[in-house]
Enzyme design. Structure first.
Site, PDB file in Angstrom:
ATOM      1  N   THR A 113       8.289  -9.860   1.140  1.00 18.93           N
ATOM      2  CA  THR A 113       7.130  -9.927   2.032  1.00 18.93           C
ATOM      3  C   THR A 113       5.852 -10.200   1.247  1.00 18.93           C
ATOM      4  O   THR A 113       4.861 -10.625   1.834  1.00 18.93           O
ATOM      5  CB  THR A 113       6.954  -8.600   2.799  1.00 18.93           C
ATOM      6  OG1 THR A 113       7.062  -7.547   1.851  1.00 18.93           O
ATOM      7  CG2 THR A 113       7.995  -8.423   3.867  1.00 18.93           C
ATOM      8  N   ASP A 114       5.877  -9.958  -0.073  1.00 15.36           N
ATOM      9  CA  ASP A 114       4.590 -10.056  -0.806  1.00 15.36           C
ATOM     10  C   ASP A 114       4.036 -11.474  -0.796  1.00 15.36           C
ATOM     11  O   ASP A 114       2.874 -11.697  -0.481  1.00 15.36           O
ATOM     12  CB  ASP A 114       4.672  -9.458  -2.225  1.00 15.36           C
ATOM     13  CG  ASP A 114       5.731 -10.037  -3.136  1.00 15.36           C
ATOM     14  OD1 ASP A 114       6.551 -10.880  -2.685  1.00 15.36           O
ATOM     15  OD2 ASP A 114       5.753  -9.654  -4.321  1.00 15.36           O
ATOM     16  N   GLY A 142      16.663  -5.671 -11.295  1.00 18.65           N
ATOM     17  CA  GLY A 142      15.759  -5.740 -10.144  1.00 18.65           C
ATOM     18  C   GLY A 142      14.695  -4.666 -10.191  1.00 18.65           C
ATOM     19  O   GLY A 142      14.100  -4.327  -9.173  1.00 18.65           O
ATOM     20  N   ASP A 160       5.353  -6.598  -8.049  1.00 17.84           N
ATOM     21  CA  ASP A 160       5.854  -5.962  -9.271  1.00 17.84           C
ATOM     22  C   ASP A 160       4.724  -5.640 -10.245  1.00 17.84           C
ATOM     23  O   ASP A 160       4.650  -4.545 -10.807  1.00 17.84           O
ATOM     24  CB  ASP A 160       6.876  -6.872  -9.966  1.00 17.84           C
ATOM     25  CG  ASP A 160       8.010  -7.263  -9.036  1.00 17.84           C
ATOM     26  OD1 ASP A 160       8.098  -6.682  -7.940  1.00 17.84           O
ATOM     27  OD2 ASP A 160       8.799  -8.148  -9.402  1.00 17.84           O
TER      28      ASP A 160
HETATM   29  C1  GLA Z   1      10.800 -10.104  -7.128  1.00 14.17           C
HETATM   30  C2  GLA Z   1       9.386 -10.691  -7.184  1.00 14.17           C
HETATM   31  C3  GLA Z   1       8.436  -9.957  -6.236  1.00 14.17           C
HETATM   32  C4  GLA Z   1       9.018  -9.827  -4.842  1.00 14.17           C
HETATM   33  C5  GLA Z   1      10.455  -9.314  -4.903  1.00 14.17           C
HETATM   34  C6  GLA Z   1      11.121  -9.317  -3.556  1.00 14.17           C
HETATM   35  O1  GLA Z   1      10.795  -8.809  -7.651  1.00 14.17           O
HETATM   36  O2  GLA Z   1       8.868 -10.644  -8.488  1.00 14.17           O
HETATM   37  O3  GLA Z   1       7.175 -10.611  -6.202  1.00 14.17           O
HETATM   38  O4  GLA Z   1       8.935 -11.034  -4.146  1.00 14.17           O
HETATM   39  O5  GLA Z   1      11.252 -10.071  -5.796  1.00 14.17           O
HETATM   40  O6  GLA Z   1      10.510  -8.423  -2.703  1.00 14.17           O
END
Ligand code: GLA
Length: 387
Positions: free
Chosen positions: A35-36, A123, A172
């Site tokens: 969603t970011d 992740g 992140d």
């Molecule tokens: C990765 C990206 C983030 C975000 C997530 C999914 O971690 O770096 O910016 O898009 O995936 O939510």
């Protein structure tokens, strides 16, 4: 992580002198995935695992001497080299240095040794932890700490875009810079307003199960997902020239349905997930305010389903971990982070925890030949100078 461990390597690999030590965390995300970059909401928190770096100006104009302690790999490069280093870990140092220079920090040559205990490819944003750790150090050593926290977040994101090939959002780097022990943060990625939510779910705990399937976003379909979302916005905007559409955040379900045929089923499904996820994050905020963790968990399962079926960023192993959570009566479970491997995040009642972990380990190992790794979530602080 142990300061003396990093310090002893720094001393040994360079000229025997000490520098300053900085640390930045990885992150978890309770809900609000992909969603970011769509201008929506996210709900991350920093973890107690991350990257620690010792850094010191070395008196040269632009020579960086870098040592990755865990990899036992040394790379020297010049900031003026237009191509930069090839080693992927060194590109984070090169990229963030150039981005900090763009922000007015007079970065010169420096020595750096770093190590991490945030698992790579799980992740949990080891790359954002690197970017924010190095940004924090460069800001302190060369920039009199004049660069704001938000600008460091954006410099980390620009490093991913410009030097590492991942068109990520800001979640992140935001979590790594702004994290606070004991708190999750709800961030509105469009306005960049955020608030801290103390997170002490009475009777529950958060645990990550790492499938150990490699998660590698660079060159992955991550960028394709973002392109799909942007394509849908473009089509909706063309139909409604009277309004402004920047991201899927600005689009309604009706508008999405209007363009369904022209964007095709794949892009439609991607956007459908994103619109649903926006509503789920808001539902989770209400549920947290009411202490209704069962509702939080229900939303987490829905997110998993959407990520797996509509956004298609899951894999067999992650779907299996999700099934095992359901079978064990776990309150909520879903893929965490970008996907394509990595972890599930699980909200588990204390009384079910032990049995769930044992059952998941045994059954997963029987099917895939190795146990998932288990990380209990401890919500920690953001980027900081240690000494
Ligand atoms: C990765 C990206 C983030 C975000 C997530 C999914 O971690 O770096 O910016 O898009 O995936 O939510």
């Amino acid at each position: 992580m142990d300061i003396e461990f990093v310090r002893s390597r720094f001393i040994k690999h360079f000229d025997g002198k000490t520098g300053n030590v900085y640390a930045s965390p990885g992150r978890i995300n309770l809900i609000g995935e992909h969603t970011d970059y769509n201008g929506g909401f996210v709900f991350p928190g920093a973890v107690d695992k991350g990257i620690m770096a010792e850094m010191r100006a070395n008196g040269t104009e632009d020579t960086v001497m870098a040592y990755a302690i865990d990899l036992k790999d040394r790379v020297d490069f010049k900031l003026s080299d237009p191509n930069g280093p090839r080693a992927s870990w060194a590109r984070y140092i090169y990229g963030i240095s150039l981005e900090m220079k763009k922000l007015g920090v007079p970065v010169k040559g420096f020595n750096i040794a770093f190590a991490g205990d945030v698992p790579l490819g799980a992740g949990m944003s080891s790359s954002a932890a690197m970017e924010s750790c190095f940004a924090c150090g460069l800001n302190d050593i060369f920039g009199e700490n004049k660069v704001s926290q938000w600008d460091m977040v954006l410099a980390g994101q620009a490093t991913e875009h410009n030097y590492c090939g991942v068109n990520c959002g800001i979640m992140d780097q935001f979590a790594s810079v702004f994290g606070k022990a004991g708190c999750l943060m709800r961030l509105d990625c469009r306005s960049r307003e955020f608030e801290y939510f103390p997170f002490k779910p009475d009777g529950y705990r958060l645990v990550l199960l790492d499938s150990v399937v490699k998660h590698q976003l660079a060159g992955s379909p991550y960028n394709d997902r973002r392109n799909s979302c942007e394509n849908v916005v473009k089509h909706i905007a063309a139909k409604h020239p009277e309004s402004k559409f920047e991201t899927l955040r600005d689009c309604t379900w009706e508008q999405l349905d209007e363009v369904r045929a022209e964007v095709g089923e794949e892009d439609y499904k991607r956007a459908k997930f994103v619109l649903g996820e926006k509503d789920r994050v808001l539902a989770v905020c209400d549920a947290l305010n009411e202490g209704d963790y069962e509702k939080v968990g229900e939303m987490m399962y829905k997110t998993h389903e959407g990520l797996s079926k509509d956004y298609e960023v899951s894999c067999e192993e992650l779907d299996y971990l999700n099934d095992l959570a359901k079978e064990n009566g776990v309150t909520g479970s879903r893929i965490m982070g970008g996907g394509f491997g990595g972890c599930t995040i699980n909200l588990v009642r204390n009384d079910l925890y032990k049995h769930f972990i044992e059952d998941a380990k045994t059954k997963f190992a029987a099917k895939y030949g190795h146990e998932p790794k288990v990380y209990d979530v401890v919500i920690g602080d953001g980027s900081r100078r240690i000494c």
